[in-house]
Design a protein around this motif. Structure first.
Motif, PDB file in Angstrom:
ATOM      1  N   ALA A  76       5.212   8.291   9.322  1.00  0.00           N
ATOM      2  CA  ALA A  76       3.607   8.030   9.746  1.00  0.00           C
ATOM      3  C   ALA A  76       2.772   8.750   9.896  1.00  0.00           C
ATOM      4  CB  ALA A  76       3.247   6.438  10.428  1.00  0.00           C
ATOM      5  N   GLU A  77       3.427   9.832  10.942  1.00  0.00           N
ATOM      6  CA  GLU A  77       1.480  11.192  11.343  1.00  0.00           C
ATOM      7  C   GLU A  77       1.550  12.176  10.043  1.00  0.00           C
ATOM      8  OE1 GLU A  77       3.197  12.955  14.896  1.00  0.00           O
ATOM      9  OE2 GLU A  77       1.896  14.252  14.523  1.00  0.00           O
ATOM     10  N   ARG A  78       3.151  12.597   9.919  1.00  0.00           N
ATOM     11  CA  ARG A  78       3.314  13.603   8.603  1.00  0.00           C
ATOM     12  C   ARG A  78       2.967  13.225   7.395  1.00  0.00           C
ATOM     13  NH1 ARG A  78       8.972  15.552   8.486  1.00  0.00           N
ATOM     14  NH2 ARG A  78       9.325  16.992  10.395  1.00  0.00           N
ATOM     15  N   ALA A  79       2.450  11.561   7.217  1.00  0.00           N
ATOM     16  CA  ALA A  79       1.922  10.807   5.639  1.00  0.00           C
ATOM     17  C   ALA A  79      -0.065  10.654   5.977  1.00  0.00           C
ATOM     18  CB  ALA A  79       1.850   9.856   5.118  1.00  0.00           C
ATOM     19  N   ALA A 135       1.062  -2.581   6.494  1.00  0.00           N
ATOM     20  CA  ALA A 135       2.404  -2.519   4.753  1.00  0.00           C
ATOM     21  C   ALA A 135       2.050  -0.757   4.441  1.00  0.00           C
ATOM     22  CB  ALA A 135       1.001  -2.860   4.352  1.00  0.00           C
ATOM     23  N   ALA A 136       1.141  -0.483   5.412  1.00  0.00           N
ATOM     24  CA  ALA A 136       1.176   1.659   4.625  1.00  0.00           C
ATOM     25  C   ALA A 136       1.894   1.925   5.106  1.00  0.00           C
ATOM     26  CB  ALA A 136      -0.104   2.377   4.929  1.00  0.00           C
ATOM     27  N   VAL A 137       2.129   1.756   6.623  1.00  0.00           N
ATOM     28  CA  VAL A 137       3.999   2.536   7.622  1.00  0.00           C
ATOM     29  C   VAL A 137       4.765   1.816   6.539  1.00  0.00           C
ATOM     30  CG1 VAL A 137       5.162   2.410   9.801  1.00  0.00           C
ATOM     31  CG2 VAL A 137       2.625   1.905   9.968  1.00  0.00           C
ATOM     32  N   MET A 138       5.027   0.977   5.935  1.00  0.00           N
ATOM     33  CA  MET A 138       6.348   0.372   5.272  1.00  0.00           C
ATOM     34  C   MET A 138       6.506   1.185   3.343  1.00  0.00           C
ATOM     35  SD  MET A 138       7.193  -1.267   7.558  1.00  0.00           S
ATOM     36  CE  MET A 138       9.351  -1.398   6.668  1.00  0.00           C
ATOM     37  N   ALA A 139       5.353   1.011   3.467  1.00  0.00           N
ATOM     38  CA  ALA A 139       5.656   2.188   2.549  1.00  0.00           C
ATOM     39  C   ALA A 139       5.403   3.503   2.072  1.00  0.00           C
ATOM     40  CB  ALA A 139       3.956   2.282   1.454  1.00  0.00           C
ATOM     41  N   VAL A 140       5.642   4.341   3.673  1.00  0.00           N
ATOM     42  CA  VAL A 140       5.834   5.727   3.715  1.00  0.00           C
ATOM     43  C   VAL A 140       7.054   5.449   4.007  1.00  0.00           C
ATOM     44  CG1 VAL A 140       3.535   6.767   3.616  1.00  0.00           C
ATOM     45  CG2 VAL A 140       4.409   6.085   5.761  1.00  0.00           C
ATOM     46  N   LEU A 141       7.098   4.743   4.875  1.00  0.00           N
ATOM     47  CA  LEU A 141       9.319   4.486   4.913  1.00  0.00           C
ATOM     48  C   LEU A 141       9.910   4.192   4.193  1.00  0.00           C
ATOM     49  CD1 LEU A 141       9.253   2.731   8.829  1.00  0.00           C
ATOM     50  CD2 LEU A 141       8.906   5.287   7.880  1.00  0.00           C
ATOM     51  N   ALA A 142       9.238   3.429   2.808  1.00  0.00           N
ATOM     52  CA  ALA A 142      10.389   3.215   2.148  1.00  0.00           C
ATOM     53  C   ALA A 142      10.298   4.988   0.696  1.00  0.00           C
ATOM     54  CB  ALA A 142       9.155   2.160   1.084  1.00  0.00           C
ATOM     55  N   GLY A 143       9.883   5.548   0.953  1.00  0.00           N
ATOM     56  CA  GLY A 143       9.629   6.979   0.048  1.00  0.00           C
ATOM     57  C   GLY A 143      10.848   8.099   1.338  1.00  0.00           C
ATOM     58  N   HIS A 144      10.814   7.417   1.846  1.00  0.00           N
ATOM     59  CA  HIS A 144      12.001   8.236   3.069  1.00  0.00           C
ATOM     60  C   HIS A 144      12.995   7.715   3.894  1.00  0.00           C
ATOM     61  CE1 HIS A 144       8.992  11.395   3.101  1.00  0.00           C
ATOM     62  NE2 HIS A 144       7.897  10.352   3.194  1.00  0.00           N
TER      63      HIS A 144
END
Ligand code: DC
Length: 221
Positions: free
Chosen positions: A46-49, A57-66
Motif C-alpha cells: 500500500a505504501e509503495r502504491a 477497498a483501495a488497499v484490497m485493489a492494490v493487493l490484488a495486483g501482487h
C-alpha cells in the motif's frame, strides 16, 4: 510426522509472544511463522502504491495486483512480493506507522488468514487472533498477557523517564487492537508479569508435553 499440528501464541504488543514462540519452536523442532509479517507486507504494498491506507477497498485493489508469499524457512521467515524478497524492508518506521491502520480492515485480515491457512502444518505461529479466528482448530493455543507497565519496561529497559510515555503508547495500541485481541476461549492464558522468558517457555513446554497445569498461569493464576 511431528505430533503438534498448529501451535498458536497470541497476545498484545510486547507481551513476549514472538520470543516465546521462537524458543518453543526451536525446542520442539518446528518452523515458526510470524503472522505480523503479512500485515507488514500488505502495508508495504500500500505504501509503495501511495494509496490511502484507511481506504479498505483501495488497499484490497492494490493487493490484488501482487503476489505476496511467506516462506517459514528454518533460518527465519522470508517474505516475497512478486518474487522479490522484501523481508528486510518490513520493519521500517514508515511500515511501523501505517501497519495498524492496514491491519484494522476486515478484508485485509481475511487476505492474511487465507495466506496463513495455506502454509502446511506443523508449525508454531504468533499473532493477535491466531487461536481465535485463523486457526480455531489449532492443537495448542496460548495467550500471553502482561500489564502495560511491565511491557513498557521490557521495551525500554530501566530508563524511567521513557517508561510512562511507552506505557501510555502501549495502552493506546491495546485500545486500537482491542477487537483482534480477544483471546480464544480455549487458549491457555499465561500472565507473564512475574515470569522470565525461560519460565514462560517452561510453562508452555510442560503444557505441550502433557503435564497438567491450571487454565490460567502466572501471578494471579
Ligand atoms: O507482530 P508485528 O509487530 O510484526 O505486527 C505488526 C502489526 O500487525 C501490528 O500492528 C499488529 C498487527 N497484527 C495483527 O493485527 N494481527 C496479527 N495476527 C498479527 C499482527
Amino acid at each position: 510426522m511431528n505430533r503438534y499440528g498448529v501451535v498458536t501464541f497470541d497476545g498484545p504488543a510486547a507481551s513476549g509472544k514472538s520470543s516465546v514462540a521462537q524458543r518453543v519452536a526451536q525446542v520442539v523442532d518446528l518452523p515458526v511463522v510470524s503472522s505480523g509479517l503479512l500485515y507488514r507486507a500488505a502495508t508495504l504494498v500500500a505504501e509503495r502504491a501511495s494509496i490511502d491506507v484507511d481506504d479498505a477497498a483501495a488497499v484490497m485493489a492494490v493487493l490484488a495486483g501482487h503476489h505476496v508469499d511467506l516462506d517459514p524457512a528454518p533460518g527465519g521467515n522470508r517474505v516475497t512480493i512478486d518474487g522479490d524478497e522484501v523481508t528486510e524492508a518490513l520493519h521500517t518506521d514508515e511500515v511501523d506507522a501505517l501497519v495498524s491502520a492496514v491491519a484494522r480492515h476486515d478484508a485485509v485480515r481475511d487476505w492474511v488468514g487465507e495466506r496463513l491457512r495455506s502454509i502446511r502444518p506443523p508449525f508454531v505461529i504468533d499473532g493477535r487472533d491466531m487461536g481465535s479466528v485463523v486457526f480455531p482448530d489449532a492443537t495448542h493455543k496460548f495467550y500471553l498477557t502482561a500489564s502495560p507497565e511491565v511491557r513498557a519496561l521490557r521495551r525500554v529497559g530501566e530508563r524511567a523517564a521513557d517508561l510512562e510515555r511507552v506505557a501510555a503508547a502501549i495502552r493506546r495500541r491495546d485500545a486500537l487492537d482491542a477487537k483482534q485481541l480477544r483471546p480464544a476461549s480455549d487458549a491457555v492464558r499465561i500472565d507473564t508479569d512475574a515470569l522470565s522468558l525461560d519460565e514462560v517457555v517452561t510453562v508452555v513446554l510442560d503444557r505441550l508435553r502433557g503435564t497438567p497445569t491450571v487454565g490460567s498461569v502466572g501471578r494471579d493464576g
